[in-house]
Design an enzyme around this catalytic site. Structure first.
Site, PDB file in Angstrom:
ATOM      1  N   TYR A   1       4.860 -10.365   6.844  1.00 56.70           N
ATOM      2  CA  TYR A   1       4.623  -8.940   7.061  1.00 56.70           C
ATOM      3  C   TYR A   1       4.998  -8.623   8.498  1.00 56.70           C
ATOM      4  O   TYR A   1       4.650  -9.360   9.413  1.00 56.70           O
ATOM      5  CB  TYR A   1       3.152  -8.592   6.813  1.00 56.70           C
ATOM      6  CG  TYR A   1       2.722  -8.940   5.413  1.00 56.70           C
ATOM      7  CD1 TYR A   1       2.860  -8.027   4.379  1.00 56.70           C
ATOM      8  CD2 TYR A   1       2.212 -10.206   5.113  1.00 56.70           C
ATOM      9  CE1 TYR A   1       2.483  -8.349   3.084  1.00 56.70           C
ATOM     10  CE2 TYR A   1       1.835 -10.537   3.820  1.00 56.70           C
ATOM     11  CZ  TYR A   1       1.977  -9.601   2.817  1.00 56.70           C
ATOM     12  OH  TYR A   1       1.612  -9.929   1.534  1.00 56.70           O
TER      13      TYR A   1
ATOM     14  N   ASP B   1       0.829  -1.197   0.000  1.00 55.08           N
ATOM     15  CA  ASP B   1       0.000   0.000   0.000  1.00 55.08           C
ATOM     16  C   ASP B   1       0.865   1.248   0.000  1.00 55.08           C
ATOM     17  O   ASP B   1       2.081   1.180   0.173  1.00 55.08           O
ATOM     18  CB  ASP B   1      -0.908   0.009   1.241  1.00 55.08           C
ATOM     19  CG  ASP B   1      -1.975  -1.074   1.187  1.00 55.08           C
ATOM     20  OD1 ASP B   1      -2.372  -1.461   0.072  1.00 55.08           O
ATOM     21  OD2 ASP B   1      -2.403  -1.523   2.259  1.00 55.08           O
TER      22      ASP B   1
END
Length: 138
Positions: free
Chosen positions: A111, A51
């Site tokens: 992540y 993102d």
């Protein structure tokens, strides 16, 4: 020939990985520099998308291209890093089979979220600082 390119980037100034109209992305910059260094249009495909403002310590992308005669992979990697913005770094490039796919052949994705409770002037770009511990609802 297909290649896997391993890279890392500071995503602070980018609107994510994937190309989008009228905005700066990591994929857009990588494609621009690959095309410049290889002197041919090059389109890369990443193993995942990030993102806006998100960083990657190890992203893999694949691209198809013919290296110019006399250009070996270490020299190509050197030239690519010279062309890339300082917040995107190519770390490794290697040939892969023509059907290899950065996204579909990935075996894992990890992540990490970094949260600090102690102020650190060197870390604000790469972690979230909480000046107070979260309170639990009654």
């Amino acid at each position: 020939m297909r290649y896997f390119l391993h890279l890392a980037y500071d995503g602070t100034q980018y609107h994510g990985w994937q190309i989008q109209p009228r905005t700066l992305t990591v994929q857009q910059e990588l494609d621009r520099c690959l095309s410049q260094v290889l002197r041919q249009p090059v389109y890369c495909l990443g193993s995942g998308r990030t993102d806006s403002g998100v960083h990657a310590s190890h992203q893999v992308a694949h691209f198809d291209a013919e290296l110019p005669s006399g250009l070996d992979l270490p020299t190509f990697l050197y030239r690519l890093n010279r062309a890339l913005p300082r917040d995107i770094r190519a770390q490794l490039v290697h040939e892969v089979p023509d059907k290899a796919h950065a996204r579909f052949d990935a075996v894992a994705r990890t992540y990490e979220y970094h949260v600090r409770t102690v102020p650190d002037p060197f870390a604000p770009t790469f972690s979230l600082y909480l000046d107070r511990a979260p309170t639990s609802p009654l």
